[in-house]
Design a protein around this motif. Structure first.
Motif, short mmCIF file in Angstrom:
data_model
loop_
_atom_site.label_atom_id
_atom_site.label_comp_id
_atom_site.label_asym_id
_atom_site.label_seq_id
_atom_site.Cartn_x
_atom_site.Cartn_y
_atom_site.Cartn_z
N GLU A 100 14.71 -149.56 -49.58
CA GLU A 100 14.75 -150.34 -50.81
C GLU A 100 14.67 -151.83 -50.49
OE1 GLU A 100 18.16 -149.16 -53.00
OE2 GLU A 100 17.53 -147.07 -53.22
N SER A 101 14.85 -152.65 -51.51
CA SER A 101 14.75 -154.10 -51.29
C SER A 101 15.84 -154.61 -50.36
CB SER A 101 14.81 -154.84 -52.63
OG SER A 101 16.03 -154.55 -53.29
N ALA A 102 16.92 -153.83 -50.22
CA ALA A 102 17.99 -154.17 -49.29
C ALA A 102 18.68 -152.88 -48.86
CB ALA A 102 18.98 -155.13 -49.93
N PHE A 103 19.10 -152.83 -47.62
CA PHE A 103 19.78 -151.64 -47.11
C PHE A 103 20.77 -152.05 -46.03
CE2 PHE A 103 16.03 -152.28 -44.55
CZ PHE A 103 16.48 -152.07 -43.23
N MET A 128 20.05 -155.64 -44.30
CA MET A 128 18.69 -156.14 -44.24
C MET A 128 18.14 -156.19 -45.67
SD MET A 128 18.51 -156.48 -41.00
CE MET A 128 16.80 -156.86 -40.74
N GLY A 129 17.45 -157.28 -45.98
CA GLY A 129 16.86 -157.41 -47.30
C GLY A 129 15.51 -158.10 -47.23
N LYS A 130 14.72 -157.87 -48.28
CA LYS A 130 13.41 -158.53 -48.32
C LYS A 130 13.54 -160.03 -48.52
CE LYS A 130 10.89 -154.43 -49.85
NZ LYS A 130 10.05 -153.83 -50.91
N SER A 131 14.73 -160.45 -48.88
CA SER A 131 15.06 -161.87 -48.95
C SER A 131 16.54 -162.03 -48.66
CB SER A 131 14.72 -162.44 -50.33
OG SER A 131 15.61 -161.91 -51.30
N ASN A 132 16.93 -163.23 -48.32
CA ASN A 132 18.36 -163.46 -48.07
C ASN A 132 19.19 -163.17 -49.31
OD1 ASN A 132 18.45 -164.21 -45.34
ND2 ASN A 132 17.76 -166.29 -45.81
#
Length: 389
Positions: A100-103, A128-132
């Motif tokens: 997903e966008s963050a995990f 971990m995320g696609k953005s901070n």
């Protein structure tokens, strides 16, 4: 001898074959370079189109209560329990599913700095995320979920402390009221009862007793002797033969009156004075002095009670301060991020572009060499087949 010559010849042939092989590889260098560059381009392309992942790390504190009365920290939940819960929900349950966008990348017990030992009251989490922002949002979401899950335990502990604090405050107020009453009694003894006793004693010692003694002395030394003298004089006059009857009657009445007064003075009045003197000197004054001693004793007892209750209030106020401090955020806490600090990176941590390009380029080079060697091998096989034919 012949075997040694043959072995020597074989070794020379091997050396010749190796140099020959390296020469053939060198001839195929352009193929190797092309394949390597192709893989290099693929690596670069992958790093360009691959989703960048940003890392957010935080140290999370478990719910705890600092028992300041016993100077110890009580954990409401162990760190391992929260770790297992998050591991199960955010890692194990999502295995094999698209990211997903963050995990959650990793969750583990926090380590004591400089050792391999775990802290029971902290855990470390990496997301971990696609953005901070997305990575931070997931950490905050997990923390909020754990706060809600442990809210009842924290509130129960808080209510227990508040009930203790309430009971202490009631006890302090009760003791303060008692001290006020005792102080009022002490003030009454100082300002009313004791001065009154001193006045009564002074009045008896300085006024009543001296006046009674003076009156008694006057009765014994003056009044009674004067009455005796008067009665004797009248008795002499009554014996006068020249006394007429009327004067005799008057003198007899006068004598009877003096005798009555004498009897009253020597009995009733004298006894009254003696009783009053004895009562004042041996009853009233001692009793008043005893009453004064009792007042002093009562005063001492009251002051001791005030001191005892004051000491208890001091202890209770110390306990009150401890309980109030126990309710402070740093002493009674739900799940929180330590120091409100989430560590992030300005650049994505995945993919590791340089490493990926380097590995892919290296694999391209290896594959290029393998391709050239394969072509050489195939060519040799074809040549041998032709020669045999």
């Amino acid at each position: 001898m012949s075997e040694n010559l043959m072995n020597s010849a074989n070794s020379q042939n091997d050396e010749i074959d190796i140099f020959e092989l390296l020469g053939k590889i060198w001839k195929g260098k352009f193929s190797i370079i092309v394949i390597t560059l192709a893989f290099f381009a693929l690596g670069v392309l992958y790093t360009i189109i691959a989703t960048p992942w940003y890392s957010a790390k935080a140290r999370i504190s478990v719910p705890y209560y600092k028992n300041l009365e016993e100077n110890k920290k009580e954990l409401l939940v162990e760190a391992d329990m929260i770790i297992n819960k998050i591991q199960s929900k955010y890692i194990d349950a999502l295995k094999g599913q698209p990211k997903e966008s963050a995990f959650v990348e990793k969750i583990a017990p926090a380590k004591i700095s400089g050792t391999k030992n775990n802290l029971k009251d902290f855990l470390d989490i990496e997301v971990m995320g696609k953005s901070n922002d997305e990575a931070i949002a997931l950490i905050n979401q997990i923390v909020k979920e754990e706060q809600e899950a442990n809210s009842e335990d924290v509130q129960t502990r808080k209510r227990n402390v508040e009930n203790k604090l309430h009971n202490v405050e009631i006890r302090i107020k009760f003791l303060q009221n008692n001290i006020e009453k005792l102080q009022l009694q002490s003030d009454q003894i100082d300002t009313i009862f004791m001065p009154n006793k001193d006045k009564e004693i002074a009045n008896l010692q300085n006024t009543v007793l001296p006046n009674d003694k003076k009156a008694y002395d006057e009765l014994i030394n003056k009044v009674i002797p004067n009455l005796e003298n008067e009665m004797q004089n009248i008795e002499k006059e009554l014996k006068n033969p020249n006394l007429n009857q009327n004067n005799a009657i008057i003198l007899k009445e006068r004598l009877n009156d003096l005798r009555n007064r004498y009897m009253s003075a020597t009995t009733t009045t004298k006894q009254k004075f003696e009783h009053d003197l004895h009562d004042s000197e041996f009853v009233k004054i001692p009793n008043l002095l005893k009453d004064k001693e009792n007042l002093v004793a009562s005063q001492t007892d009251i002051l001791n009670k005030i001191d005892e209750k004051s000491d208890e209030i001091i202890k209770l106020k110390t306990q009150q301060e401890i309980l109030q401090a126990s309710l402070a955020k740093q002493n009674l806490s739900n799940v929180v991020i330590k120091d409100d600090l989430i560590v992030t990176n300005e650049k994505p941590v995945k993919p590791k572009k340089l490493l990926i390009v380097a590995i892919v380029t290296f694999l391209g080079g290896v594959l290029g060499v393998f391709w050239v060697l394969s072509k050489i091998t195939m060519q040799n096989i074809k040549n041998r087949i032709k020669n045999n034919v």
